[in-house]
Design an enzyme around this catalytic site. Structure first.
Site, mmCIF file in Angstrom:
data_model
loop_
_atom_site.group_PDB
_atom_site.id
_atom_site.type_symbol
_atom_site.label_atom_id
_atom_site.label_comp_id
_atom_site.label_asym_id
_atom_site.label_seq_id
_atom_site.Cartn_x
_atom_site.Cartn_y
_atom_site.Cartn_z
ATOM 1 N N PHE A 135 98.971 27.382 9.239
ATOM 2 C CA PHE A 135 99.925 27.547 10.330
ATOM 3 C C PHE A 135 101.213 28.200 9.843
ATOM 4 O O PHE A 135 101.555 28.144 8.663
ATOM 5 C CB PHE A 135 100.218 26.207 11.005
ATOM 6 C CG PHE A 135 100.995 25.223 10.181
ATOM 7 C CD1 PHE A 135 102.375 25.135 10.291
ATOM 8 C CD2 PHE A 135 100.352 24.366 9.303
ATOM 9 C CE1 PHE A 135 103.093 24.223 9.534
ATOM 10 C CE2 PHE A 135 101.065 23.451 8.542
ATOM 11 C CZ PHE A 135 102.442 23.383 8.652
ATOM 12 N N SER A 211 95.359 24.642 4.506
ATOM 13 C CA SER A 211 95.878 23.861 5.620
ATOM 14 C C SER A 211 94.925 23.939 6.814
ATOM 15 O O SER A 211 93.759 23.553 6.708
ATOM 16 C CB SER A 211 97.284 24.342 5.977
ATOM 17 O OG SER A 211 97.900 23.492 6.908
ATOM 18 N N LEU A 212 95.379 24.459 7.946
ATOM 19 C CA LEU A 212 94.495 24.633 9.097
ATOM 20 C C LEU A 212 93.388 25.642 8.795
ATOM 21 O O LEU A 212 92.300 25.573 9.375
ATOM 22 C CB LEU A 212 95.295 25.094 10.312
ATOM 23 C CG LEU A 212 96.254 24.065 10.922
ATOM 24 C CD1 LEU A 212 97.058 24.692 12.052
ATOM 25 C CD2 LEU A 212 95.497 22.840 11.436
ATOM 26 N N ASP A 240 94.556 21.986 0.252
ATOM 27 C CA ASP A 240 95.328 20.971 0.966
ATOM 28 C C ASP A 240 95.083 21.038 2.480
ATOM 29 O O ASP A 240 95.999 21.348 3.261
ATOM 30 C CB ASP A 240 96.816 21.119 0.670
ATOM 31 C CG ASP A 240 97.550 19.782 0.724
ATOM 32 O OD1 ASP A 240 96.947 18.756 0.381
ATOM 33 O OD2 ASP A 240 98.731 19.755 1.118
ATOM 34 N N HIS A 333 102.820 21.450 0.029
ATOM 35 C CA HIS A 333 101.630 21.883 0.779
ATOM 36 C C HIS A 333 101.138 23.231 0.260
ATOM 37 O O HIS A 333 99.926 23.475 0.174
ATOM 38 C CB HIS A 333 101.993 21.967 2.256
ATOM 39 C CG HIS A 333 100.838 21.950 3.194
ATOM 40 N ND1 HIS A 333 99.722 21.154 3.020
ATOM 41 C CD2 HIS A 333 100.620 22.639 4.352
ATOM 42 C CE1 HIS A 333 98.871 21.347 4.022
ATOM 43 N NE2 HIS A 333 99.392 22.253 4.835
#
Length: 530
Positions: A135, A211-212, A240, A333
């Site tokens: 994101f 992430s996403l 992550d 992140h």
């Protein structure tokens, strides 16, 4: 054991600041501009039944991609996502780079008909990789390019970059997370084309996502299995993977190890989003999960402004623009892909880790079927071990022994001591006869326990009600039992610290090396009070 972060791949860690900017300094300036952006999906609805009724009618279907219902499991109180945006609004693009043309971008035609004509795509190359960002990002950011370059430097490969930047940067996190379903379907459609029309073998496919983007890769891998392909893709590497709306949700809506033949996960920000603003998955979800530097917060990064941001639930993330959320979590992140690329770029960069229980690891009482030595992170070989996932027999023996001795102390003072806690004076003050040593040790242990309480929300989040099964035997013996139990546990803690220090110094090579490494990673702060 030691390992390199590879199928053996994000750029120099020193470039982190250039990528993310000053996270903490800009927080207040950004939040002053924040206006609550709450979608109609959850506004004014009192319970899950009403929410489901409001959204289950909103089923969007798109030619070539399928339908996207907003009923369970895609929508729940743990996952209060609106419906995805339209594919034309998300505007997913895919770019191709190859070992022959590592700097020349080829833009894949996705609609109406997919084509890679006049490109250098070769299905017979040993690897075909896909890199998907998360994101508040896009396919043109530096880490994506650096990862692509590092991968092509080490392997004969086709590398596709999945750019869904328009859908990744709109409104708020909840909307962006909802868009992952459409992007995953777009990637699955393209993957199906390469396999069925261009002869790509799934055993050559390596999906990578941050992430996403990790969940997008998972959606594509799941869909590829459903459309009749007889093989899973070879590997899925997750940097992550995002936590909010995915942790503790059904396998269908998130990354799981059944998505590929081999799933490896790098955890760098695995704190609970409420209240600690962590954004990476907490629990292991792959065939092997690596918790770099413990997986909670990375060297050089600071905790997000947890005292300034009050989240009562995941739905509250809708109040903040996605770029503000990104500023909170970007440092730790984002280290996941930076470590990976650094390992690809530097063949001499070794990451040390151990697949063992904590105590067994320290005393070298456990080996694996792979023995000791250097293990490469992310290799296609089936490494069936996960760091920090299982306790070995020595860990269990120490844990059970601590519980038993603590319980015995409580029972002794309750039933066998000369002065039983039958009066309030005996029960609460130990008859005013306790010595200085046990009282002082108890106070120190209580202070340490007070610090530990800060971690209780995370423990409850991960383990639920089972964490409530604590030892109650101390209460039977009154304050004497409490004090002497604290004293015993404090002695064990101090002995453990001493043992770890001694073994650590021996393994690393001496105090000078430890001091130098701590200084280099900014861990020596004796007089910094703020």
């Amino acid at each position: 054991m030691a390992f390199n972060i590879i199928p053996p791949i994000p750029t120099s860690i020193n470039q982190t600041k250039n990528i993310f900017g000053s996270v903490q300094n800009n927080f207040k300036k950004n939040t002053n501009k924040v206006e609550a952006v709450v979608t109609n999906t959850t506004s004014g609805l009192k319970n899950l039944t009403e929410i489901e009724k409001a959204v289950e009618q909103a089923i969007e279907c798109y030619t070539g991609l399928g339908c996207f219902p907003n009923s369970s499991p895609w929508f729940s109180l743990l996952r209060p996502f609106p419906k995805p945006m339209k594919p034309t609004a998300i505007d997913t693009k895919i770019y191709l780079y190859t070992s022959k043309f590592p700097k020349d971008r080829y833009v894949v035609t996705l609609w109406d008909n997919i084509t890679v004509e006049n490109s250098d795509f070769d299905p017979n190359r040993p690897y075909t990789a896909f890199v998907t960002h998360g994101f508040s990002s896009n396919g043109n950011v530096s880490w994506v390019s650096d990862l692509k370059d590092a991968y092509l430097k080490n392997r004969e490969a086709n590398v596709f970059i999945v750019d869904w930047g328009k859908g990744a940067s709109v409104w708020n996190y909840l909307q962006v997370a909802a868009n992952t379903r459409v992007v995953g379907a777009e990637l699955a459609r393209f993957l199906q084309y390469l396999i069925e029309k261009k002869g790509l073998d799934p055993s050559r496919v390596h999906l990578m996502g941050h992430s996403l983007g990790a969940h997008i890769s998972a959606y594509a891998a799941k869909a590829a299995q459903k459309v009749g392909l007889k093989k899973k893709v070879a590997q899925l590497t997750a940097f992550d993977p995002a936590q909010p709306g995915f942790e503790a949700n059904p396998d269908e809506v998130r990354l799981v190890k059944s998505d590929a033949e081999f799933v490896d996960v790098i955890h760098t920000n695995s704190r609970p989003v409420i209240p600690l603003l962590g954004f990476g998955l907490i629990l292991p979800t792959g065939h092997i999960d690596y918790y770099l530097n413990g997986g909670l917060i990375q060297p050089g990064c600071k905790l997000p402004p947890v005292d300034e941001v009050k989240l009562n639930g995941i739905a509250d993330l809708a109040k903040y623009p996605v770029e503000v959320v990104s500023s909170w979590v970007a440092c730790s992140h984002g280290k996941s892909y930076l470590y990976y690329t650094e390992a690809l770029l530097n063949n001499y960069c070794t990451f040390w880790g151990r697949s063992a229980g904590i105590i067994g690891s320290a005393f070298e009482l456990q080996t694996t079927e792979y023995g000791r030595g250097i293990v490469t992170l992310g290799l296609l070989s089936k490494i069936v071990a996960a760091m920090l996932q299982y306790l070995d027999w020595l860990d269990l023996a120490v844990f059970v022994g601590m519980l038993l001795i603590s319980a015995i102390i409580g029972v002794y003072f309750a039933y066998f001591a000369k002065e039983k806690p039958n009066t309030s004076s005996q029960y609460l003050m130990g008859g005013r006869t306790m010595g200085i040593l046990p009282i002082s040790m108890s106070l120190i242990a209580s202070y340490i326990s007070g610090i530990s309480i800060l971690g209780l929300p995370a423990e409850m989040y991960v383990y639920g009600t089972q964490y409530a099964m604590i030892m109650l035997s101390e209460g039977f013996g009154g304050i004497k039992a409490v004090v002497w139990t604290d004293t015993f546990q404090m002695i064990i803690m101090m002995l453990g610290i001493v043992v770890v220090l001694i073994i650590g110094l021996i393994k690393v090579g001496g105090f000078n090396i430890v001091f130098e490494r701590a200084s280099r990673s900014n861990r020596l702060e004796f007089f910094k009070l703020v």
